[in-house]
Design an enzyme around this catalytic site. Sequence first.
Site, PDB file in Angstrom:
ATOM      1  N   SER A 120       4.174   2.146   2.146  1.00 51.59           N
ATOM      2  CA  SER A 120       4.969   3.016   3.025  1.00 51.59           C
ATOM      3  C   SER A 120       6.411   3.085   2.510  1.00 51.59           C
ATOM      4  O   SER A 120       6.784   2.373   1.565  1.00 51.59           O
ATOM      5  CB  SER A 120       4.980   2.416   4.431  1.00 51.59           C
ATOM      6  OG  SER A 120       5.715   1.199   4.402  1.00 51.59           O
ATOM      7  N   ASP A 145       2.252   6.217   1.073  1.00 54.45           N
ATOM      8  CA  ASP A 145       1.932   6.498   2.478  1.00 54.45           C
ATOM      9  C   ASP A 145       3.163   7.125   3.159  1.00 54.45           C
ATOM     10  O   ASP A 145       4.270   6.598   3.037  1.00 54.45           O
ATOM     11  CB  ASP A 145       1.577   5.146   3.127  1.00 54.45           C
ATOM     12  CG  ASP A 145       1.060   5.277   4.532  1.00 54.45           C
ATOM     13  OD1 ASP A 145       0.452   6.312   4.855  1.00 54.45           O
ATOM     14  OD2 ASP A 145       1.232   4.309   5.311  1.00 54.45           O
ATOM     15  N   ASN A 170      -6.578   4.432   7.310  1.00 55.62           N
ATOM     16  CA  ASN A 170      -5.368   3.640   7.052  1.00 55.62           C
ATOM     17  C   ASN A 170      -5.287   2.433   7.979  1.00 55.62           C
ATOM     18  O   ASN A 170      -5.371   2.576   9.205  1.00 55.62           O
ATOM     19  CB  ASN A 170      -4.128   4.501   7.294  1.00 55.62           C
ATOM     20  CG  ASN A 170      -3.937   5.560   6.231  1.00 55.62           C
ATOM     21  OD1 ASN A 170      -4.823   5.815   5.424  1.00 55.62           O
ATOM     22  ND2 ASN A 170      -2.769   6.171   6.232  1.00 55.62           N
TER      23      ASN A 170
END
Length: 285
Positions: free
Chosen positions: A49, A81, A229
Amino acid sequence: MLVTGKEILKHAHENGYAVGAFNVNNMEQVQAIIEAAEETQSPVIIQASQGGLKYAGVEYIAGMGKIAAEKASVPVAIHLDHGTDFKQIMACIRNGFTSVMIDGSHHELEENIKITKQIVEMAHAVGVSVEAELGKIGGTEDDISVDEKDATYTDPDEAARFVEETGVDYLAIAVGTAHGPYKGEPKLDFDRIKVIKEKLNMPLVLHGSSGVPEESIKKAVSLGINKINIDTDIRMAFHKAVKEFVSKNPDVYDPRKIVGPARVAMKEVIAEKMRMFGAAGKAWR
Ligand code: G3H
Ligand code: 13P
Ligand code: ZN
């Protein structure tokens, strides 16, 4: 074996299962994911992320991902992400990510299409696959009422137009999940998944999948979800194992002894998810 996101998700789409996409921030998480993938013979996506990249740095994440993929006998993709920034997406691609997400879901539809299209053109030119998001997948903390929630769900007709105009490889849809730990039980809009899959006939992505009950996950996969996810459930496994170890061994100061059991605990959670998603045994060479 390092592969693109498109390759891994095409296989999942054609064979009716979902690939686990697990968030990483450190070496132990990368190793836990690869060990679980080897043990269950599952294709897998390692993803980072914005927060993960900020914590570890893009070079470290890409470096660990590439080493893991090269060593692994199973297919591995390295994915960004919730990418939002053009420069950061470029940096990920330059460092060897094989898949990126451009999350323009907070923009109006036309702007989301415009931004996503730009990223798709650039990423496809260098063989990198792209995920986009349509609808709004918020956090479990957002406190959105049920009525309000419905308005944030992905509209199937809009999704068809979005994919047609952007050329995106896989699409994250908002169907009732949220990021983080759930207070109650999440209720997924299964009909919506079914309709979107029929219209799009392409890989679909479910975010906020930690804490979603096994039956709901299995149903979502049977209806066409191909990438799932998971972040929070791995964090929780890590936290529980470290807490247990430290409370039993308050004087041990060797990081390997403290974090080692957490790596095992994370691997177990990840392997269980891979089996739940129908990915176990689906690895190819
Ligand atoms: O999509 C959200 C992920 O759980 C990442 O969260 O930004 O704290 O790493 P993070
Ligand atoms: P959870 O933390 O709820 O598993 O969500 C992960 C996610 O969607 C990352 O993009
Ligand atoms: Zn997400």
